[in-house]
Design a protein around this motif. Structure first.
Motif, PDB file in Angstrom:
ATOM      1  N   ILE A   1       0.704  -1.086   0.021  1.00  0.00           N
ATOM      2  CA  ILE A   1       0.125   0.176   0.061  1.00  0.00           C
ATOM      3  C   ILE A   1       1.060   1.240   0.034  1.00  0.00           C
ATOM      4  N   SER A   2       0.880   2.071  -0.985  1.00  0.00           N
ATOM      5  CA  SER A   2       1.647   3.011  -1.011  1.00  0.00           C
ATOM      6  C   SER A   2       1.490   4.213  -0.104  1.00  0.00           C
ATOM      7  N   PRO A   3       2.653   4.522   0.663  1.00  0.00           N
ATOM      8  CA  PRO A   3       2.503   5.587   1.696  1.00  0.00           C
ATOM      9  C   PRO A   3       2.280   6.989   1.106  1.00  0.00           C
ATOM     10  N   PHE A   4       2.586   7.037  -0.227  1.00  0.00           N
ATOM     11  CA  PHE A   4       2.630   8.201  -0.971  1.00  0.00           C
ATOM     12  C   PHE A   4       1.221   8.503  -1.724  1.00  0.00           C
ATOM     13  N   ASP A   5       0.204   7.571  -1.536  1.00  0.00           N
ATOM     14  CA  ASP A   5      -1.059   7.716  -2.472  1.00  0.00           C
ATOM     15  C   ASP A   5      -2.000   7.931  -1.277  1.00  0.00           C
ATOM     16  N   ASN A   6      -2.499   9.350  -1.335  1.00  0.00           N
ATOM     17  CA  ASN A   6      -3.807   9.821  -0.589  1.00  0.00           C
ATOM     18  C   ASN A   6      -4.741   8.757  -0.504  1.00  0.00           C
ATOM     19  N   GLN A   7      -5.159   8.010  -1.444  1.00  0.00           N
ATOM     20  CA  GLN A   7      -6.097   7.150  -1.448  1.00  0.00           C
ATOM     21  C   GLN A   7      -5.810   5.515  -1.037  1.00  0.00           C
ATOM     22  N   GLY A   8      -4.425   5.257  -0.574  1.00  0.00           N
ATOM     23  CA  GLY A   8      -4.109   4.133  -0.111  1.00  0.00           C
ATOM     24  C   GLY A   8      -4.326   2.950  -0.928  1.00  0.00           C
ATOM     25  N   ARG A   9      -4.076   3.332  -2.091  1.00  0.00           N
ATOM     26  CA  ARG A   9      -4.099   1.980  -3.033  1.00  0.00           C
ATOM     27  C   ARG A   9      -2.786   1.277  -3.184  1.00  0.00           C
ATOM     28  N   ARG A  10      -2.914   0.259  -3.571  1.00  0.00           N
ATOM     29  CA  ARG A  10      -1.690  -0.619  -3.544  1.00  0.00           C
ATOM     30  C   ARG A  10      -1.027  -0.350  -4.806  1.00  0.00           C
ATOM     31  N   GLN A  11       0.455  -0.389  -4.740  1.00  0.00           N
ATOM     32  CA  GLN A  11       1.316  -0.117  -5.698  1.00  0.00           C
ATOM     33  C   GLN A  11       2.583  -1.132  -5.819  1.00  0.00           C
ATOM     34  N   THR A  12       2.844  -1.176  -7.217  1.00  0.00           N
ATOM     35  CA  THR A  12       3.878  -1.991  -7.593  1.00  0.00           C
ATOM     36  C   THR A  12       5.136  -1.434  -8.011  1.00  0.00           C
ATOM     37  N   SER A  13       6.207  -1.650  -7.605  1.00  0.00           N
ATOM     38  CA  SER A  13       7.178  -0.679  -7.962  1.00  0.00           C
ATOM     39  C   SER A  13       8.398  -1.448  -8.294  1.00  0.00           C
ATOM     40  N   PHE A  14       9.649  -0.949  -8.836  1.00  0.00           N
ATOM     41  CA  PHE A  14      10.761  -1.808  -9.223  1.00  0.00           C
ATOM     42  C   PHE A  14      11.939  -1.008  -8.875  1.00  0.00           C
ATOM     43  N   ALA A  15      12.995  -1.941  -8.582  1.00  0.00           N
ATOM     44  CA  ALA A  15      14.411  -1.020  -8.706  1.00  0.00           C
ATOM     45  C   ALA A  15      15.396  -2.219  -9.304  1.00  0.00           C
TER      46      ALA A  15
ATOM     47  N   PRO B   1      -1.099  -8.041   0.167  1.00  0.00           N
ATOM     48  CA  PRO B   1      -2.147  -8.141   0.914  1.00  0.00           C
ATOM     49  C   PRO B   1      -1.596  -9.100   2.076  1.00  0.00           C
ATOM     50  N   TYR B   2      -0.479  -9.598   1.962  1.00  0.00           N
ATOM     51  CA  TYR B   2       0.401 -10.749   2.664  1.00  0.00           C
ATOM     52  C   TYR B   2       1.619 -10.239   2.791  1.00  0.00           C
ATOM     53  N   GLN B   3       2.507 -10.874   3.731  1.00  0.00           N
ATOM     54  CA  GLN B   3       3.784 -10.581   4.096  1.00  0.00           C
ATOM     55  C   GLN B   3       4.722 -11.756   3.651  1.00  0.00           C
ATOM     56  N   MET B   4       5.411 -11.377   2.688  1.00  0.00           N
ATOM     57  CA  MET B   4       6.455 -12.562   1.793  1.00  0.00           C
ATOM     58  C   MET B   4       7.584 -11.918   1.078  1.00  0.00           C
ATOM     59  N   VAL B   5       8.600 -12.352   1.100  1.00  0.00           N
ATOM     60  CA  VAL B   5       9.936 -12.082   0.224  1.00  0.00           C
ATOM     61  C   VAL B   5      10.018 -13.563  -0.179  1.00  0.00           C
ATOM     62  N   LYS B   6      10.196 -13.475  -1.818  1.00  0.00           N
ATOM     63  CA  LYS B   6      10.474 -14.917  -2.332  1.00  0.00           C
ATOM     64  C   LYS B   6      11.379 -14.486  -3.664  1.00  0.00           C
ATOM     65  N   ASP B   7      12.417 -15.346  -3.634  1.00  0.00           N
ATOM     66  CA  ASP B   7      13.423 -15.231  -4.959  1.00  0.00           C
ATOM     67  C   ASP B   7      12.656 -16.091  -5.959  1.00  0.00           C
ATOM     68  N   LEU B   8      12.505 -15.360  -7.141  1.00  0.00           N
ATOM     69  CA  LEU B   8      11.821 -16.338  -8.066  1.00  0.00           C
ATOM     70  C   LEU B   8      12.823 -17.078  -8.969  1.00  0.00           C
ATOM     71  N   ARG B   9      14.039 -17.164  -8.648  1.00  0.00           N
ATOM     72  CA  ARG B   9      14.931 -18.249  -9.330  1.00  0.00           C
ATOM     73  C   ARG B   9      14.901 -19.689  -8.358  1.00  0.00           C
TER      74      ARG B   9
END
Length: 369
Positions: A203-217, A328-336
Motif C-alpha cells: 500500500i503506497s504511503p505516498f498515495d492519498n487514496q491508500g491504493r496498492r502500488q507495484t514498483s521496481f528497482a 495483502p500478505y507478508q512475503m519475500v520470495k526469490d523467483l529463481r
C-alpha cells in the motif's frame, strides 16, 4: 535427538568439512599467510599505500578463512565428545545443548561450503553495487532507498567495510540511484547473485487514496578492478627515436639530440619528452608517460570485461529476480531459487544470507547444466 541421528549428522558434517578443507588447501593457505605476514612486517610497507592496503586486506581475508575453518573443525570435534558423554550418562539437558550446537555448527558449515563455490575469475574481489529506481514513480525511489539500506545493513552485520560513492536523491522521497562499495574479500562473488530487478508490492504511503502500488528497482553488481602500479613493457615492443629539441627551453636545449620519442608498437601509442637537457632524463620521463597511458588502456580493456559481466538491468517485469510483498500478505520470495520468508522487515534489516546462499547454489547448479 536419538544417538544414531547424531552419529549420522556428525559423519555428514565431517565429510562436508573435509571437502571444504581440501578445496581451501589449508597447507597452501598457511603458507600464503606466512608470506603475506612477512610482507606486512616490512618497515617500508606503507611507502606504497595502495600496495600496503592490498597486502593487509589479503592477509586479513586469508587469516579469517583459516580461523573460520579451524574453529569449525574444533567445534565439530568437541561436539562429538559432548554427544558421547551425554549419551553415556543419558543426560537429557546435555543432549539438548548438543542438539542446539549441532544446528549452529551445521549452519556455519553450510555457509562456509557456499564460500567454496565462489571460484569465478572475479569472485574474490570487492564489490561495487549500484541501485537504480525503476518503474513506479516515488514508490520506486523509496524502494531503491530501502534496498540500499538493506545491503548496507547486511554489510554491517558481517562487519564488512562499506563506502557510499554517489547518491542521487529523488525530489519527493528516496533515491534515483546510488553507488557504494563493499570492501571485503569475496564481496563480488557473494553479492553478484543479487543482480537483477527487485519488485515491491505494498500500500503506497505516498498515495492519498491508500491504493496498492507495484514498483521496481534494479541492482547492479560489478567487481572492483585491481590495478598494478607497474607496467612491464618488453624492449622489443618499443621504438625509441632521439632528435634535437625545438622551441623555448633555455641555453643548450636546442643544440643536442636530447629529445626522446617512444612508440609502443603493439598499440601505436606515441609519447615524447624534450623538456630536460639530458637524453636519459627525457627517456625516463617519456617511459613514465608511456606506462601511464598503457595503464589507462588496460583499465579500458578491464572495463570492457566488466561491462560484459554487468549485463542489462532494465528494472521492470522482464528480469525480476525477487519479489517483496507487504500487502495483502507478508512475503519475500526469490523467483529463481524459490527461497522465501514471511518476515520482510528482517530482510530489509539486512537478513539476506539465506537468499544469497540459495542464489550461489542455484547459480552453480545452472552453470554446470
Amino acid at each position: 535427538m536419538a544417538g544414531p541421528d547424531f552419529d549420522a549428522e556428525l559423519k555428514a558434517l565431517d565429510s562436508t568439512l573435509r571437502s571444504i578443507e581440501t578445496v581451501l588447501d589449508l597447507d597452501r593457505l598457511r603458507k600464503e599467510i606466512a608470506e603475506l605476514s612477512e610482507q606486512a612486517a616490512a618497515p617500508n610497507l606503507w611507502d606504497d599505500q595502495a600496495n600496503a592496503q592490498r597486502i593487509t586486506s589479503r592477509l586479513s581475508g586469508r587469516q579469517a578463512d583459516l580461523d573460520r575453518v579451524t574453529s569449525l573443525r574444533s567445534r565439530l570435534d568437541d561436539l562429538g565428545v559432548l554427544v558421547e558423554l551425554a549419551e553415556a550418562e543419558n543426560d537429557a539437558a546435555t543432549l539438548a545443548e548438543a542438539e542446539r550446537e549441532l544446528t549452529d555448527v551445521r549452519r556455519s558449515i553450510e555457509a562456509l561450503e557456499v564460500r567454496t563455490l565462489l571460484s569465478g575469475d572475479y569472485d574474490a574481489r570487492e564489490a561495487l553495487v549500484t541501485i537504480r529506481a525503476g518503474a513506479g514513480g516515488v514508490d520506486a525511489a523509496d524502494f531503491a532507498d530501502m534496498l540500499m539500506r538493506m545491503y548496507l545493513r547486511w554489510a554491517e552485520r558481517h562487519k564488512y567495510s562499506s563506502e557510499v560513492y554517489d547518491t542521487s536523491y529523488a525530489e519527493e522521497a528516496g533515491i534515483k540511484s546510488a553507488t557504494f562499495a563493499v570492501k571485503a574479500p569475496y564481496a563480488y562473488g557473494t553479492l553478484s547473485v543479487e543482480q537483477g530487478t527487485h519488485r515491491l508490492v505494498r500500500i503506497s504511503p505516498f498515495d492519498n487514496q491508500g491504493r496498492r502500488q507495484t514498483s521496481f528497482a534494479g541492482v547492479e553488481v560489478v567487481p572492483v578492478v585491481e590495478q598494478s602500479d607497474d607496467v612491464d613493457i618488453p624492449e622489443d615492443e618499443l621504438r625509441i627515436d632521439v632528435y634535437r629539441s625545438s622551441g623555448p627551453g633555455g641555453q643548450g636545449v636546442n643544440t643536442t639530440d636530447s629529445a626522446v620519442r617512444i612508440t609502443h608498437l603493439p598499440t601505436g601509442v606515441v609519447v615524447a619528452c624534450q623538456n630536460e637537457r639530458s637524453q636519459l632524463q627525457n627517456r625516463a620521463t617519456a617511459m613514465g608517460i608511456l606506462k601511464a597511458k598503457l595503464l589507462v588502456l588496460r583499465q579500458a580493456e578491464e572495463q570492457a570485461k566488466i561491462d560484459d559481466l554487468r549485463g542489462n538491468v532494465t528494472s521492470s517485469w522482464g528480469d525480476q529476480m525477487r519479489s517483496y510483498v507487504l500487502h495483502p500478505y507478508q512475503m519475500v520470495k526469490d523467483l529463481r531459487t524459490e527461497q522465501e520468508t514471511g518476515n520482510p522487515q528482517a530482510v530489509f534489516d539486512g537478513e539476506i544470507d539465506d537468499f544469497i546462499e540459495a542464489g550461489i547454489r542455484w547459480r552453480r547448479t545452472h552453470a554446470s547444466q
